[in-house]
Design a protein around this motif. Structure first.
Motif, PDB file in Angstrom:
ATOM      1  N   PRO A 168      -1.613 -13.922  -1.020  1.00 29.57           N
ATOM      2  CA  PRO A 168      -1.801 -12.928   0.047  1.00 29.57           C
ATOM      3  C   PRO A 168      -0.683 -11.908   0.172  1.00 29.57           C
ATOM      4  N   LEU A 169       0.526 -12.215  -0.302  1.00 33.60           N
ATOM      5  CA  LEU A 169       1.672 -11.332  -0.084  1.00 33.60           C
ATOM      6  C   LEU A 169       1.919 -10.439  -1.301  1.00 33.60           C
ATOM      7  N   THR A 170       1.958  -9.135  -1.051  1.00 37.72           N
ATOM      8  CA  THR A 170       2.294  -8.169  -2.092  1.00 37.72           C
ATOM      9  C   THR A 170       3.480  -7.349  -1.612  1.00 37.72           C
ATOM     10  N   LEU A 171       4.531  -7.287  -2.437  1.00 40.71           N
ATOM     11  CA  LEU A 171       5.715  -6.506  -2.088  1.00 40.71           C
ATOM     12  C   LEU A 171       5.763  -5.272  -2.970  1.00 40.71           C
ATOM     13  N   TYR A 172       5.664  -4.117  -2.329  1.00 41.02           N
ATOM     14  CA  TYR A 172       5.779  -2.847  -3.038  1.00 41.02           C
ATOM     15  C   TYR A 172       7.262  -2.507  -3.113  1.00 41.02           C
ATOM     16  N   MET A 173       7.763  -2.343  -4.345  1.00 41.74           N
ATOM     17  CA  MET A 173       9.201  -2.291  -4.543  1.00 41.74           C
ATOM     18  C   MET A 173       9.546  -1.658  -5.880  1.00 41.74           C
TER      19      MET A 173
ATOM     20  N   LYS B 126       0.160   5.784   1.790  1.00 39.17           N
ATOM     21  CA  LYS B 126      -0.975   5.293   2.577  1.00 39.17           C
ATOM     22  C   LYS B 126      -0.604   4.029   3.335  1.00 39.17           C
ATOM     23  N   LEU B 127       0.253   3.216   2.722  1.00 37.32           N
ATOM     24  CA  LEU B 127       0.688   1.990   3.382  1.00 37.32           C
ATOM     25  C   LEU B 127       1.726   2.264   4.451  1.00 37.32           C
ATOM     26  N   TRP B 128       2.669   3.137   4.119  1.00 42.69           N
ATOM     27  CA  TRP B 128       3.813   3.391   5.007  1.00 42.69           C
ATOM     28  C   TRP B 128       4.167   4.858   4.862  1.00 42.69           C
ATOM     29  N   GLY B 129       3.852   5.629   5.894  1.00 44.13           N
ATOM     30  CA  GLY B 129       3.956   7.085   5.830  1.00 44.13           C
ATOM     31  C   GLY B 129       5.331   7.624   5.526  1.00 44.13           C
ATOM     32  N   VAL B 130       6.372   6.818   5.713  1.00 44.91           N
ATOM     33  CA  VAL B 130       7.733   7.249   5.382  1.00 44.91           C
ATOM     34  C   VAL B 130       7.899   7.362   3.865  1.00 44.91           C
ATOM     35  N   GLY B 131       7.131   6.547   3.131  1.00 44.24           N
ATOM     36  CA  GLY B 131       7.160   6.629   1.673  1.00 44.24           C
ATOM     37  C   GLY B 131       8.351   5.981   1.014  1.00 44.24           C
ATOM     38  N   LYS B 132       8.970   5.022   1.688  1.00 37.08           N
ATOM     39  CA  LYS B 132      10.095   4.300   1.107  1.00 37.08           C
ATOM     40  C   LYS B 132       9.740   2.827   0.959  1.00 37.08           C
ATOM     41  N   PHE B 133      10.312   2.205  -0.079  1.00 43.25           N
ATOM     42  CA  PHE B 133      10.127   0.768  -0.229  1.00 43.25           C
ATOM     43  C   PHE B 133      11.418   0.057   0.164  1.00 43.25           C
ATOM     44  N   PRO B 134      11.322  -1.268   0.430  1.00 39.00           N
ATOM     45  CA  PRO B 134      10.181  -2.157   0.224  1.00 39.00           C
ATOM     46  C   PRO B 134       9.170  -2.084   1.369  1.00 39.00           C
ATOM     47  N   VAL B 135       7.917  -2.381   1.012  1.00 44.12           N
ATOM     48  CA  VAL B 135       6.837  -2.536   1.991  1.00 44.12           C
ATOM     49  C   VAL B 135       6.076  -3.803   1.622  1.00 44.12           C
ATOM     50  N   LEU B 136       5.857  -4.650   2.604  1.00 42.76           N
ATOM     51  CA  LEU B 136       5.118  -5.894   2.398  1.00 42.76           C
ATOM     52  C   LEU B 136       3.711  -5.759   2.947  1.00 42.76           C
TER      53      LEU B 136
ATOM     54  N   GLU C  23      -1.628  -7.472   7.759  1.00 42.65           N
ATOM     55  CA  GLU C  23      -0.431  -6.786   8.228  1.00 42.65           C
ATOM     56  C   GLU C  23       0.235  -5.994   7.102  1.00 42.65           C
ATOM     57  N   VAL C  24       0.798  -4.860   7.464  1.00 41.36           N
ATOM     58  CA  VAL C  24       1.664  -4.093   6.578  1.00 41.36           C
ATOM     59  C   VAL C  24       3.031  -4.037   7.244  1.00 41.36           C
ATOM     60  N   VAL C  25       4.031  -4.514   6.540  1.00 48.08           N
ATOM     61  CA  VAL C  25       5.360  -4.676   7.139  1.00 48.08           C
ATOM     62  C   VAL C  25       6.385  -3.892   6.312  1.00 48.08           C
ATOM     63  N   PRO C  26       6.914  -2.779   6.849  1.00 50.16           N
ATOM     64  CA  PRO C  26       7.961  -2.033   6.144  1.00 50.16           C
ATOM     65  C   PRO C  26       9.354  -2.473   6.593  1.00 50.16           C
ATOM     66  N   GLU C  27      10.363  -1.973   5.901  1.00 48.71           N
ATOM     67  CA  GLU C  27      11.778  -2.156   6.222  1.00 48.71           C
ATOM     68  C   GLU C  27      12.263  -3.574   5.882  1.00 48.71           C
ATOM     69  N   SER C  28      13.355  -3.631   5.134  1.00 48.92           N
ATOM     70  CA  SER C  28      13.834  -4.895   4.575  1.00 48.92           C
ATOM     71  C   SER C  28      14.167  -5.949   5.629  1.00 48.92           C
ATOM     72  N   SER C  29      14.866  -5.563   6.691  1.00 49.27           N
ATOM     73  CA  SER C  29      15.212  -6.550   7.729  1.00 49.27           C
ATOM     74  C   SER C  29      13.962  -7.099   8.396  1.00 49.27           C
ATOM     75  N   ILE C  30      13.006  -6.221   8.663  1.00 48.32           N
ATOM     76  CA  ILE C  30      11.777  -6.640   9.335  1.00 48.32           C
ATOM     77  C   ILE C  30      10.953  -7.535   8.419  1.00 48.32           C
TER      78      ILE C  30
END
Length: 217
Positions: free
Chosen positions: A2-7, A46-56, A63-70
């Motif tokens: 289920p988990l995909t990390l865009y990186m 499309k996943l995260w409008g900021v356009g920076k990785f990582p995005v989970l 759920e779509v979860v951006p930002e490394s700490s989060i």
């Protein structure tokens, strides 16, 4: 799975998130993104409008979860393992969050300023900004050196989210503003981080891309 990390394997903030996955052997699919490819960049946007990785992306929970700490906090809550990244004790939790912010804001981001300037074309350099970033890094080195004289890990005796933050910050900072000779406790801490199996794996996966790291000012 289920988990995909865009990186990207070379990205320092992706290293931070990847350490957390490897630390607890959390199953996931690594989706490497080439920001220079218009289609791949558009898919990330499309996943995260900021356009920076990582995005989970968590397909199981929608759920779509951006930002490394989060991302690390999300894993700690929904996919926990042996290593607890955020302690239950409130005072210990505050210290972990403080050190997470310290390494991100006062070393990591300034390091990226220096690296980013190296990628600028001639005539667009920012020498004043680079020197300011290095001055701030030196101040942060001094603080970390004093703390690491009596600590095993960033926030105390236990490996935590703070160490996930410190590892890539210190690894790449050592390449742009070396500190081994002037800050021995900090340098020894980096060696402990590099020896940690979770970060050792991240670094091994990044090796084929290290030639892309910009060298020289």
């Amino acid at each position: 799975m289920p988990l995909t990390l865009y990186m990207h394997p070379l990205s320092s903030y992706c290293h931070k998130a990847l350490i957390a996955f490897h630390e607890n052997a959390t199953p996931f699919t690594a989706m490497s993104v080439d920001l220079g490819d218009p289609d791949e960049r558009a898919a990330l946007l499309k996943l995260w409008g900021v356009g920076k990785f990582p995005v989970l992306q968590d397909a199981a929970r929608g759920e779509v979860v951006p930002e490394s700490s989060i991302i690390i906090e999300y894993l700690d809550r929904h996919y926990p393992g042996v290593t607890q990244f955020i302690p239950q004790d409130r005072d210990a939790e505050r210290e972990v969050r403080l050190k997470d912010r310290f390494y991100d804001l006062h070393i990591h981001n300034h390091m990226q300023k220096v690296v980013g300037d190296r990628l600028r074309p001639a005539g667009s350099k920012d020498p004043h900004g680079v020197e300011d970033a290095k001055t701030r890094m030196r101040a942060a080195y001094d603080i970390a050196e004093r703390e690491m004289a009596s600590r095993s890990w960033a926030a105390g005796d236990d490996f935590s989210m703070a160490d996930c933050a410190a590892a890539p910050a210190l690894f790449y900072a050592a390449k742009v503003l070396p500190y081994a000779d002037s800050h021995p406790h900090l340098a020894a801490y980096l060696e402990r981080l590099k020896a940690r199996p979770s970060y050792a794996r991240v670094l091994k996966d990044a090796e084929p891309y290290f030639h892309m790291f910009p060298q020289g000012d």
